[in-house]
Scaffold this active site. Structure first.
Site, PDB file in Angstrom:
ATOM      1  N   GLN A   1     -24.509 -25.340  14.393  1.00  0.00           N
ATOM      2  CA  GLN A   1     -25.551 -25.816  15.296  1.00  0.00           C
ATOM      3  C   GLN A   1     -26.236 -24.662  16.027  1.00  0.00           C
ATOM      4  O   GLN A   1     -27.465 -24.631  16.162  1.00  0.00           O
ATOM      5  CB  GLN A   1     -24.955 -26.793  16.307  1.00  0.00           C
ATOM      6  CG  GLN A   1     -25.945 -27.351  17.320  1.00  0.00           C
ATOM      7  CD  GLN A   1     -25.265 -28.211  18.372  1.00  0.00           C
ATOM      8  OE1 GLN A   1     -24.046 -28.399  18.344  1.00  0.00           O
ATOM      9  NE2 GLN A   1     -26.030 -28.737  19.304  1.00  0.00           N
TER      10      GLN A   1
ATOM     11  N   GLU B   1     -19.194 -40.439  23.186  1.00  0.00           N
ATOM     12  CA  GLU B   1     -20.421 -41.145  23.513  1.00  0.00           C
ATOM     13  C   GLU B   1     -20.225 -42.651  23.420  1.00  0.00           C
ATOM     14  O   GLU B   1     -19.226 -43.133  22.892  1.00  0.00           O
ATOM     15  CB  GLU B   1     -21.553 -40.750  22.545  1.00  0.00           C
ATOM     16  CG  GLU B   1     -21.790 -39.258  22.406  1.00  0.00           C
ATOM     17  CD  GLU B   1     -23.022 -38.944  21.568  1.00  0.00           C
ATOM     18  OE1 GLU B   1     -23.851 -39.869  21.340  1.00  0.00           O
ATOM     19  OE2 GLU B   1     -23.166 -37.785  21.139  1.00  0.00           O
TER      20      GLU B   1
ATOM     21  N   HIS C   1     -23.499 -32.829  31.223  1.00  0.00           N
ATOM     22  CA  HIS C   1     -23.340 -32.206  29.906  1.00  0.00           C
ATOM     23  C   HIS C   1     -24.485 -31.245  29.611  1.00  0.00           C
ATOM     24  O   HIS C   1     -24.261 -30.103  29.178  1.00  0.00           O
ATOM     25  CB  HIS C   1     -23.270 -33.288  28.829  1.00  0.00           C
ATOM     26  CG  HIS C   1     -23.227 -32.754  27.428  1.00  0.00           C
ATOM     27  ND1 HIS C   1     -22.150 -32.055  26.933  1.00  0.00           N
ATOM     28  CD2 HIS C   1     -24.138 -32.813  26.415  1.00  0.00           C
ATOM     29  CE1 HIS C   1     -22.389 -31.719  25.677  1.00  0.00           C
ATOM     30  NE2 HIS C   1     -23.588 -32.151  25.345  1.00  0.00           N
TER      31      HIS C   1
ATOM     32  N   LYS D   1     -24.757 -31.476  12.815  1.00  0.00           N
ATOM     33  CA  LYS D   1     -24.466 -32.829  13.277  1.00  0.00           C
ATOM     34  C   LYS D   1     -24.404 -33.852  12.139  1.00  0.00           C
ATOM     35  O   LYS D   1     -23.740 -34.883  12.263  1.00  0.00           O
ATOM     36  CB  LYS D   1     -25.561 -33.287  14.254  1.00  0.00           C
ATOM     37  CG  LYS D   1     -25.707 -32.447  15.501  1.00  0.00           C
ATOM     38  CD  LYS D   1     -24.698 -32.856  16.544  1.00  0.00           C
ATOM     39  CE  LYS D   1     -25.031 -32.255  17.899  1.00  0.00           C
ATOM     40  NZ  LYS D   1     -24.130 -32.739  18.960  1.00  0.00           N
TER      41      LYS D   1
ATOM     42  N   ASP E   1     -19.901 -38.192  18.033  1.00  0.00           N
ATOM     43  CA  ASP E   1     -20.918 -37.402  17.322  1.00  0.00           C
ATOM     44  C   ASP E   1     -20.306 -36.039  17.003  1.00  0.00           C
ATOM     45  O   ASP E   1     -20.445 -35.079  17.755  1.00  0.00           O
ATOM     46  CB  ASP E   1     -22.163 -37.254  18.207  1.00  0.00           C
ATOM     47  CG  ASP E   1     -23.270 -36.480  17.523  1.00  0.00           C
ATOM     48  OD1 ASP E   1     -23.392 -36.586  16.299  1.00  0.00           O
ATOM     49  OD2 ASP E   1     -24.017 -35.778  18.227  1.00  0.00           O
TER      50      ASP E   1
ATOM     51  N   THR F   1     -20.693 -39.095  11.760  1.00  0.00           N
ATOM     52  CA  THR F   1     -20.692 -39.734  13.071  1.00  0.00           C
ATOM     53  C   THR F   1     -19.769 -40.933  12.963  1.00  0.00           C
ATOM     54  O   THR F   1     -19.931 -41.765  12.065  1.00  0.00           O
ATOM     55  CB  THR F   1     -22.105 -40.209  13.471  1.00  0.00           C
ATOM     56  OG1 THR F   1     -22.983 -39.086  13.508  1.00  0.00           O
ATOM     57  CG2 THR F   1     -22.082 -40.880  14.835  1.00  0.00           C
TER      58      THR F   1
ATOM     59  N   GLU G   1     -18.083 -35.171  20.384  1.00  0.00           N
ATOM     60  CA  GLU G   1     -18.895 -35.596  21.508  1.00  0.00           C
ATOM     61  C   GLU G   1     -18.558 -37.056  21.784  1.00  0.00           C
ATOM     62  O   GLU G   1     -18.800 -37.930  20.953  1.00  0.00           O
ATOM     63  CB  GLU G   1     -20.396 -35.420  21.236  1.00  0.00           C
ATOM     64  CG  GLU G   1     -20.795 -33.961  21.179  1.00  0.00           C
ATOM     65  CD  GLU G   1     -22.296 -33.738  21.157  1.00  0.00           C
ATOM     66  OE1 GLU G   1     -22.713 -32.604  21.448  1.00  0.00           O
ATOM     67  OE2 GLU G   1     -23.042 -34.690  20.841  1.00  0.00           O
TER      68      GLU G   1
ATOM     69  N   ASP H   1     -29.736 -39.928  18.263  1.00  0.00           N
ATOM     70  CA  ASP H   1     -28.746 -39.535  19.261  1.00  0.00           C
ATOM     71  C   ASP H   1     -29.451 -38.865  20.429  1.00  0.00           C
ATOM     72  O   ASP H   1     -30.304 -37.984  20.228  1.00  0.00           O
ATOM     73  CB  ASP H   1     -27.719 -38.585  18.653  1.00  0.00           C
ATOM     74  CG  ASP H   1     -26.504 -38.424  19.558  1.00  0.00           C
ATOM     75  OD1 ASP H   1     -26.016 -39.445  20.061  1.00  0.00           O
ATOM     76  OD2 ASP H   1     -26.041 -37.291  19.744  1.00  0.00           O
TER      77      ASP H   1
ATOM     78  N   GLU I   1     -17.451 -27.827  26.228  1.00  0.00           N
ATOM     79  CA  GLU I   1     -17.481 -27.837  27.695  1.00  0.00           C
ATOM     80  C   GLU I   1     -16.078 -27.699  28.274  1.00  0.00           C
ATOM     81  O   GLU I   1     -15.852 -26.926  29.209  1.00  0.00           O
ATOM     82  CB  GLU I   1     -18.058 -29.156  28.204  1.00  0.00           C
ATOM     83  CG  GLU I   1     -19.517 -29.385  28.021  1.00  0.00           C
ATOM     84  CD  GLU I   1     -19.865 -30.753  28.585  1.00  0.00           C
ATOM     85  OE1 GLU I   1     -20.157 -30.841  29.795  1.00  0.00           O
ATOM     86  OE2 GLU I   1     -19.829 -31.733  27.823  1.00  0.00           O
TER      87      GLU I   1
ATOM     88  N   ARG J   1     -20.280 -26.481  16.117  1.00  0.00           N
ATOM     89  CA  ARG J   1     -21.034 -25.705  17.101  1.00  0.00           C
ATOM     90  C   ARG J   1     -21.556 -24.384  16.549  1.00  0.00           C
ATOM     91  O   ARG J   1     -22.634 -23.921  16.968  1.00  0.00           O
ATOM     92  CB  ARG J   1     -20.147 -25.439  18.322  1.00  0.00           C
ATOM     93  CG  ARG J   1     -19.696 -26.696  19.046  1.00  0.00           C
ATOM     94  CD  ARG J   1     -20.846 -27.526  19.549  1.00  0.00           C
ATOM     95  NE  ARG J   1     -20.368 -28.665  20.340  1.00  0.00           N
ATOM     96  CZ  ARG J   1     -21.138 -29.631  20.802  1.00  0.00           C
ATOM     97  NH1 ARG J   1     -22.432 -29.623  20.540  1.00  0.00           N
ATOM     98  NH2 ARG J   1     -20.629 -30.625  21.514  1.00  0.00           N
TER      99      ARG J   1
END
Length: 394
Positions: free
Chosen positions: A220, A181, A113, A233, A213, A237, A179, A106, A338, A217
């Site tokens: 992480q 993607e 971002h 993560k 993904d 997925t 996420e 990834d 975000e 947080r």
């Protein structure tokens, strides 16, 4: 015999023809192609046992010339009549993971971002790390937890430590995120000790999917220094069930944003591999973001070139994600960390003020791109519901 009717506004016309793996009540998984609101059983329609497989891998490994040939065969096929037992309504089939995933990498290719997360995580430092504009930054993920759209996701457990905590604790993630993607699938690999250039991308990449993904947080944030994402993560997925072939994306090809400084020679090429793809993120049925892939700083061709430049082998079924897709506007941010600015700016979802994902929430990401006939082509969706954590503190 059946003649497939394709609505004029369909995202799945003959300029798309995405591949997937489906099953029916009386037969197991095999390869099909979506045409309008129908799925065509390719093993039956083309008389080719390559498609009587539970994944696309055997077909993908045959290479670009074969991909072009089969696409032409399907185009001719759907223009006429097809045997009744080879055509199914899309609502009457069950979709499966379309590929046997070999490796999963990834990337982190959106400047918007990366800048936003840099400001959130390192408010007193430069938003972008010094290497970011010199190479496509990425991490090696876990291929065994790649799942198809519609698969429920169990909330992960792990270590968390907030800045004010004296010591870490263990438990379910309380800052579960998405996420949005795009994912790219390698059809033809390369041997160990060799590399793939950006201009060889179309010879190796079979097609693209939508990718989510999932990211814990809080897990992480505690684990990622100094070696990057791991348990935050690796728990899941999700990818869409339909693989849009690279051959269908010719009209979507554009230049990437200006890359300054000029990348090193192994990341340069004559072919344009930026892509004009528009995504849409739904949270419990409300559209909360529309990320534009056209804003991505690094192209998928550069990502694959970087992956192999050290001599690492590429394999049929390798999957690599673009990294979160975000635009310059708040409504274009592809991750909730975000969108809510780390939880400080809640958004309204189904009449409630929300920050991170709660149990029972359903997330759906869809995507479209320009088609060769002047309309739009679709990738379908990647959808999942969040289930409560099942882990315990041992």
């Amino acid at each position: 015999m059946t003649v497939i009717s394709i609505p004029a506004d369909s995202l799945f016309g003959v300029d798309n023809l995405p591949y997937g793996v489906f099953s029916t009540a009386d037969a197991g998984p095999r390869v099909g192609v979506r045409v309008g609101d129908s799925v065509v059983d390719l093993a039956k329609a083309l008389g080719d046992d390559t498609f009587a497989q539970p994944t696309l891998n055997a077909f993908m490994a045959q290479g670009r010339d074969r991909w072009v040939e089969v696409r032409a065969q399907i185009t001719a096929l759907v223009a006429g009549e097809i045997a009744d037992d080879a055509v199914f309504a899309v609502d009457d089939v069950t979709m499966h993971l379309p590929i046997a995933v070999a490796d999963y990498v990834d990337f982190y290719a959106s400047e918007n971002h990366a800048t936003n997360l840099g400001r959130l995580f390192r408010p007193d430092s430069a938003a972008l790390m010094p290497n970011w504009k010199h190479l496509p930054v990425g991490y090696h993920g876990r291929s065994s937890t790649v799942v198809v759209s519609g698969t429920d996701i169990v909330r992960p457990c792990g270590q968390r430590k907030a800045p004010a905590d004296a010591a870490p604790s263990f438990g379910p993630s309380i800052r579960l995120d998405i996420e949005a993607e795009m994912g790219f699938i390698v059809g033809v690999g390369s041997p160990m000790g060799s590399s793939i250039t950006p201009d060889q991308f179309a010879e190796h990449c079979f097609g693209a999917v939508i990718l989510n993904d999932w990211s814990a947080r809080d897990i992480q944030a505690w684990e990622y220094v100094p070696l990057g994402p791991n348990l935050g993560k690796s728990f899941a997925t999700s990818i869409s069930a339909w693989v849009v072939p690279l051959l269908a994306l010719e009209a979507a090809r554009i230049d990437t944003p200006v890359q300054d400084p000029t990348p090193l020679p192994y990341l340069q090429g004559d072919e344009k591999w930026g892509l004009d793809i528009d995504l849409e993120v739904e949270w419990n049925g409300d559209v909360v973001s529309r990320p534009p892939y056209a804003q991505m700083y690094w192209s998928p061709a550069q990502m694959l070139a970087h992956t192999t430049v050290n001599g690492a082998a590429a394999s049929t079924g390798d999957l690599f994600g673009s990294g979160t897709i975000s635009g310059p506007d708040k409504a274009q941010r592809g991750a909730f960390i975000e969108l809510t600015w780390g939880g400080a700016e809640p958004v309204e979802v189904a009449g409630e003020q929300r920050t991170f994902i709660q149990d029972g929430d359903e997330i759906s990401i869809s995507a479209t791109a320009p088609g060769a006939d002047g309309g739009r082509i679709g990738f379908g969706e990647v959808r999942a519901r969040i289930l409560p954590a099942t882990g315990d503190a041992r």
